[in-house]
Motif scaffolding. Structure first.
Motif, short mmCIF file in Angstrom:
data_model
loop_
_atom_site.label_atom_id
_atom_site.label_comp_id
_atom_site.label_asym_id
_atom_site.label_seq_id
_atom_site.Cartn_x
_atom_site.Cartn_y
_atom_site.Cartn_z
N GLU A 16 0.83 -1.20 0.00
CA GLU A 16 0.00 0.00 0.00
C GLU A 16 0.87 1.25 0.00
O GLU A 16 1.85 1.33 0.73
N GLY A 17 0.51 2.19 -0.85
CA GLY A 17 1.28 3.43 -0.94
C GLY A 17 2.28 3.46 -2.08
O GLY A 17 2.78 4.53 -2.44
N ASP A 18 2.61 2.28 -2.64
CA ASP A 18 3.56 2.24 -3.76
C ASP A 18 2.96 2.91 -5.00
O ASP A 18 1.76 2.81 -5.26
N HIS A 19 3.83 3.57 -5.75
CA HIS A 19 3.41 4.19 -7.01
C HIS A 19 3.69 3.21 -8.14
O HIS A 19 4.80 2.68 -8.24
N ILE A 20 2.68 2.94 -8.96
CA ILE A 20 2.83 1.91 -10.00
C ILE A 20 2.41 2.45 -11.37
O ILE A 20 1.70 3.46 -11.48
N THR A 21 2.86 1.72 -12.40
CA THR A 21 2.43 1.97 -13.77
C THR A 21 1.77 0.70 -14.28
O THR A 21 2.29 -0.40 -14.07
N VAL A 22 0.64 0.84 -14.96
CA VAL A 22 -0.06 -0.31 -15.51
C VAL A 22 0.60 -0.71 -16.82
O VAL A 22 0.84 0.13 -17.70
N LEU A 23 0.93 -2.00 -16.96
CA LEU A 23 1.67 -2.49 -18.13
C LEU A 23 0.78 -3.07 -19.22
O LEU A 23 1.18 -3.12 -20.39
N SER A 24 -0.42 -3.52 -18.86
CA SER A 24 -1.29 -4.15 -19.87
C SER A 24 -2.75 -3.94 -19.51
O SER A 24 -3.08 -3.51 -18.40
N GLY A 25 -3.62 -4.27 -20.45
CA GLY A 25 -5.04 -4.13 -20.21
C GLY A 25 -5.55 -2.76 -20.64
O GLY A 25 -4.82 -1.94 -21.21
N PRO A 26 -6.82 -2.49 -20.37
CA PRO A 26 -7.45 -1.24 -20.82
C PRO A 26 -6.84 0.02 -20.19
O PRO A 26 -7.03 1.12 -20.72
N PHE A 27 -6.13 -0.14 -19.08
CA PHE A 27 -5.54 1.03 -18.41
C PHE A 27 -4.02 1.09 -18.59
O PHE A 27 -3.32 1.69 -17.78
#
Length: 224
Positions: free
Chosen positions: A172-183
């Protein structure tokens, strides 16, 4: 697993109430916790094992263990990698034979065996009680204290019986980037992690509003 099958014991009557107590006799074996440099547990075990053979103290230092439990690491592609997790990171357990010290009227580790362990590279010290110095202000000598039979049994039982734990690298609290999918390519902050489902929830900015979105672990990449 009987951890004490090699230890010799005798039973005697207690002075208080006549209850039976167990007393270890000459040649007993006890387990000691030894603090080592972080991440050097396996290196210490290998070096100490070699030193025991080279310095011919195999009759005084009998076993070296790094208790661990099974774990499962989730890779980015969604596959699972079986691994091990140390029960006590930064420590190894050493089983040693004790000798009776007539002068101090107590069971003690053989001085040669103590020196073999203590002088092994990356060993910090035995876990024990610090003895106060008679003179000066420096730190005193640490007297090694053996683990109790119940402590040893609990440690090894935990290592043997615990079910594999799924280890994840996001929290919780980590900053992430979405790699696949609609987002894909959206960025956001993790608000919930569900290891048992291999999923997480993150707040993504969608149409200018923070929206909670559920994602698979292998769909995201954590920012360092």
């Amino acid at each position: 697993m009987n951890l004490y099958s090699e230890e010799t014991q005798e039973t005697k009557q207690s002075d208080q109430g006549g209850e039976e107590t167990t007393e270890f006799v000459r040649g007993q074996l006890r387990w000691y916790a030894v603090q080592v440099a972080s991440g050097c547990e396996k290196r210490v075990k290998a070096n100490l094992s070699q030193r025991i053979q080279t310095l011919d103290v195999t009759d005084k230092i009998l076993k070296i263990e790094i208790p661990h439990t099974p774990a499962i690491k989730l890779r980015k592609d969604g596959s699972r990698q079986h691994s091990e997790e140390k029960v006590f990171p930064g420590y190894v357990l050493v089983q040693m034979k004790l000798n009776w010290n007539e002068e101090q009227k107590e069971w003690r580790i053989d001085d040669e065996a103590w020196q073999v362990v203590k002088s092994t590279p990356n060993v910090i010290n035995f876990v024990g009680a610090e003895q106060k110095r008679r003179y000066g202000r420096g730190r005193g000598h640490v007297k090694p204290l053996p683990l109790s039979p119940s402590e040893v049994e609990r440690i090894f039982r935990r290592a043997q019986e615990q079910e594999p734990v799924l280890k994840v690298t996001v929290a919780e609290g980590d900053h992430i980037t979405v790699l696949s999918g609609p987002f894909k390519d959206f960025e956001g902050d993790v608000i919930e992690v569900s290891p048992e489902r291999s999923k997480l929830k993150a707040l993504l900015s969608i149409f200018g509003r923070d929206t909670p979105v559920e994602l698979e672990f292998n769909q995201v990449e954590k920012h360092n």
